[in-house]
Write a protein that holds these residues in place. Structure first.
Motif, PDB file in Angstrom:
ATOM      1  N   LEU A 112       0.828  -1.211   0.000  1.00 40.57           N
ATOM      2  CA  LEU A 112       0.000   0.000   0.000  1.00 40.57           C
ATOM      3  C   LEU A 112       0.859   1.257   0.000  1.00 40.57           C
ATOM      4  N   VAL A 113       1.977   1.208   0.713  1.00 42.05           N
ATOM      5  CA  VAL A 113       2.860   2.372   0.816  1.00 42.05           C
ATOM      6  C   VAL A 113       3.724   2.525  -0.429  1.00 42.05           C
ATOM      7  N   PHE A 114       4.465   1.488  -0.777  1.00 43.28           N
ATOM      8  CA  PHE A 114       5.495   1.615  -1.801  1.00 43.28           C
ATOM      9  C   PHE A 114       5.002   1.366  -3.230  1.00 43.28           C
ATOM     10  N   GLU A 115       3.930   0.605  -3.376  1.00 42.99           N
ATOM     11  CA  GLU A 115       3.395   0.342  -4.719  1.00 42.99           C
ATOM     12  C   GLU A 115       2.194   1.242  -5.029  1.00 42.99           C
ATOM     13  N   GLU A 116       1.197   1.193  -4.145  1.00 43.80           N
ATOM     14  CA  GLU A 116      -0.028   1.967  -4.372  1.00 43.80           C
ATOM     15  C   GLU A 116       0.081   3.413  -3.909  1.00 43.80           C
ATOM     16  N   LYS A 117       1.058   3.688  -3.039  1.00 41.94           N
ATOM     17  CA  LYS A 117       1.287   5.030  -2.500  1.00 41.94           C
ATOM     18  C   LYS A 117       0.028   5.607  -1.848  1.00 41.94           C
ATOM     19  N   ASN A 118      -0.618   4.769  -1.037  1.00 45.80           N
ATOM     20  CA  ASN A 118      -1.853   5.159  -0.364  1.00 45.80           C
ATOM     21  C   ASN A 118      -1.626   5.110   1.150  1.00 45.80           C
ATOM     22  N   LEU A 119      -1.151   6.219   1.682  1.00 48.55           N
ATOM     23  CA  LEU A 119      -0.795   6.296   3.098  1.00 48.55           C
ATOM     24  C   LEU A 119      -2.027   6.187   3.995  1.00 48.55           C
ATOM     25  N   ASP A 120      -3.125   6.828   3.613  1.00 46.80           N
ATOM     26  CA  ASP A 120      -4.330   6.777   4.444  1.00 46.80           C
ATOM     27  C   ASP A 120      -4.903   5.365   4.527  1.00 46.80           C
ATOM     28  N   LEU A 121      -4.885   4.636   3.427  1.00 49.81           N
ATOM     29  CA  LEU A 121      -5.366   3.250   3.459  1.00 49.81           C
ATOM     30  C   LEU A 121      -4.431   2.387   4.315  1.00 49.81           C
ATOM     31  N   ALA A 122      -3.125   2.640   4.261  1.00 48.36           N
ATOM     32  CA  ALA A 122      -2.178   1.912   5.110  1.00 48.36           C
ATOM     33  C   ALA A 122      -2.478   2.168   6.585  1.00 48.36           C
ATOM     34  N   ILE A 123      -2.756   3.415   6.930  1.00 47.83           N
ATOM     35  CA  ILE A 123      -3.089   3.753   8.316  1.00 47.83           C
ATOM     36  C   ILE A 123      -4.365   3.033   8.742  1.00 47.83           C
ATOM     37  N   TYR A 124      -5.360   3.054   7.893  1.00 43.81           N
ATOM     38  CA  TYR A 124      -6.617   2.359   8.188  1.00 43.81           C
ATOM     39  C   TYR A 124      -6.354   0.870   8.458  1.00 43.81           C
ATOM     40  N   GLU A 125      -5.604   0.227   7.578  1.00 41.79           N
ATOM     41  CA  GLU A 125      -5.354  -1.215   7.711  1.00 41.79           C
ATOM     42  C   GLU A 125      -4.552  -1.527   8.974  1.00 41.79           C
ATOM     43  N   ILE A 126      -3.541  -0.722   9.275  1.00 41.05           N
ATOM     44  CA  ILE A 126      -2.754  -0.931  10.498  1.00 41.05           C
ATOM     45  C   ILE A 126      -3.655  -0.801  11.720  1.00 41.05           C
TER      46      ILE A 126
ATOM     47  N   TYR B 219      -7.450   2.452  23.660  1.00 38.29           N
ATOM     48  CA  TYR B 219      -7.390   3.898  23.851  1.00 38.29           C
ATOM     49  C   TYR B 219      -8.367   4.574  22.893  1.00 38.29           C
ATOM     50  N   ASN B 220      -9.086   5.573  23.394  1.00 40.77           N
ATOM     51  CA  ASN B 220     -10.109   6.232  22.586  1.00 40.77           C
ATOM     52  C   ASN B 220      -9.549   6.829  21.290  1.00 40.77           C
ATOM     53  N   ARG B 221      -8.322   7.312  21.296  1.00 44.19           N
ATOM     54  CA  ARG B 221      -7.766   7.906  20.073  1.00 44.19           C
ATOM     55  C   ARG B 221      -7.527   6.863  18.988  1.00 44.19           C
ATOM     56  N   THR B 222      -7.279   5.629  19.392  1.00 47.09           N
ATOM     57  CA  THR B 222      -7.107   4.565  18.403  1.00 47.09           C
ATOM     58  C   THR B 222      -8.436   4.288  17.705  1.00 47.09           C
ATOM     59  N   ILE B 223      -9.509   4.284  18.457  1.00 51.60           N
ATOM     60  CA  ILE B 223     -10.836   4.109  17.862  1.00 51.60           C
ATOM     61  C   ILE B 223     -11.168   5.298  16.958  1.00 51.60           C
ATOM     62  N   GLU B 224     -10.859   6.499  17.420  1.00 53.73           N
ATOM     63  CA  GLU B 224     -11.091   7.704  16.603  1.00 53.73           C
ATOM     64  C   GLU B 224     -10.254   7.664  15.325  1.00 53.73           C
ATOM     65  N   CYS B 225      -9.029   7.165  15.436  1.00 56.50           N
ATOM     66  CA  CYS B 225      -8.158   7.018  14.265  1.00 56.50           C
ATOM     67  C   CYS B 225      -8.780   6.052  13.265  1.00 56.50           C
ATOM     68  N   TYR B 226      -9.229   4.924  13.758  1.00 57.13           N
ATOM     69  CA  TYR B 226      -9.874   3.928  12.894  1.00 57.13           C
ATOM     70  C   TYR B 226     -11.088   4.529  12.185  1.00 57.13           C
ATOM     71  N   ASN B 227     -11.946   5.183  12.944  1.00 56.12           N
ATOM     72  CA  ASN B 227     -13.159   5.761  12.346  1.00 56.12           C
ATOM     73  C   ASN B 227     -12.819   6.816  11.296  1.00 56.12           C
ATOM     74  N   TYR B 228     -11.875   7.670  11.611  1.00 49.90           N
ATOM     75  CA  TYR B 228     -11.501   8.741  10.673  1.00 49.90           C
ATOM     76  C   TYR B 228     -10.914   8.157   9.380  1.00 49.90           C
ATOM     77  N   TYR B 229      -9.936   7.261   9.495  1.00 44.45           N
ATOM     78  CA  TYR B 229      -9.285   6.729   8.298  1.00 44.45           C
ATOM     79  C   TYR B 229     -10.158   5.711   7.562  1.00 44.45           C
ATOM     80  N   ASN B 230     -11.168   5.188   8.221  1.00 39.20           N
ATOM     81  CA  ASN B 230     -12.159   4.369   7.539  1.00 39.20           C
ATOM     82  C   ASN B 230     -12.956   5.240   6.554  1.00 39.20           C
TER      83      ASN B 230
END
Length: 189
Positions: A144-158, A174-185
């Motif tokens: 996702l990072v090096f081939e597709e160059k999609n940083l936001d999708l990489a963050i979502y998947e991680i 941690y609440n910020r991890t859930i917020e991160c997931y929701n945002y990058y979803n």
């Protein structure tokens, strides 16, 4: 702080294996900075320093949370989550690294957060995909990072895989991890 000073600071504090991990994260972050047009020096510095507090005493980390008015919800977590915000705080207040992007990159590398800054995103992902990482799904993230160059999708998947792992282990989230997931979803496309 210059790179050489940061390397010495980390080498003097961390076990050799963690120091080597930090160097690999910094090198991966610089490679990613070239792809996503980020400041390579800031990425390197944040990568080297991201695990500075990884092995600090838990009581000492709790004191930093209280003294510097960090999110009080952090007090419910152990060093696995706390070391990022504590290291960022130490770098800011004890070593004079005031750059916001470096601060947030170090602080959020364990939890993520919504609307991360570019360098913050890079460190979050570089920590997960550095060359010695072998966890299931890491090659997909590298693609996702090096081939597709999609940083936001990489963050979502991680973040998705992190949440899945924490739930499987019946660990608090941690609440910020859930917020991160929701945002990058929502923004991953």
């Amino acid at each position: 702080m210059k790179h050489k000073a940061a390397l010495k600071l980390v080498k003097d504090k961390l076990p050799e294996k963690r120091y080597e991990h930090s160097v690999r994260v910094a090198e991966t972050a610089v490679k990613m900075a070239g792809i996503f047009e980020a400041d390579k020096d800031k990425c390197y510095l944040a990568g080297i320093l991201h695990d500075y507090s990884k092995y600090d005493d838990l009581g000492t980390m709790y004191q930093y949370v209280t003294k510097y008015n960090l999110d009080p919800a952090l007090l419910a977590f152990n060093s696995e989550l706390l070391h990022g915000p504590v290291a960022a705080t130490i770098m800011r207040f004890e070593y004079g690294i005031e750059d916001e992007s470096i601060y947030f990159a170090i602080s959020s590398h364990t939890s993520g957060r919504p609307q991360m800054l570019l360098i913050e995103k890079i460190i979050y992902v570089a920590d997960y995909i550095e060359p010695d990482r072998k966890q299931p799904g890491v090659d997909k993230i590298r693609d996702l990072v090096f081939e597709e160059k999609n940083l936001d999708l990489a963050i979502y998947e991680i973040t998705r895989m992190t949440l899945k792992s924490l739930l499987k282990k019946n660990r608090p989230i941690y609440n910020r991890t859930i917020e991160c997931y929701n945002y990058y979803n929502m923004v991953k496309e």
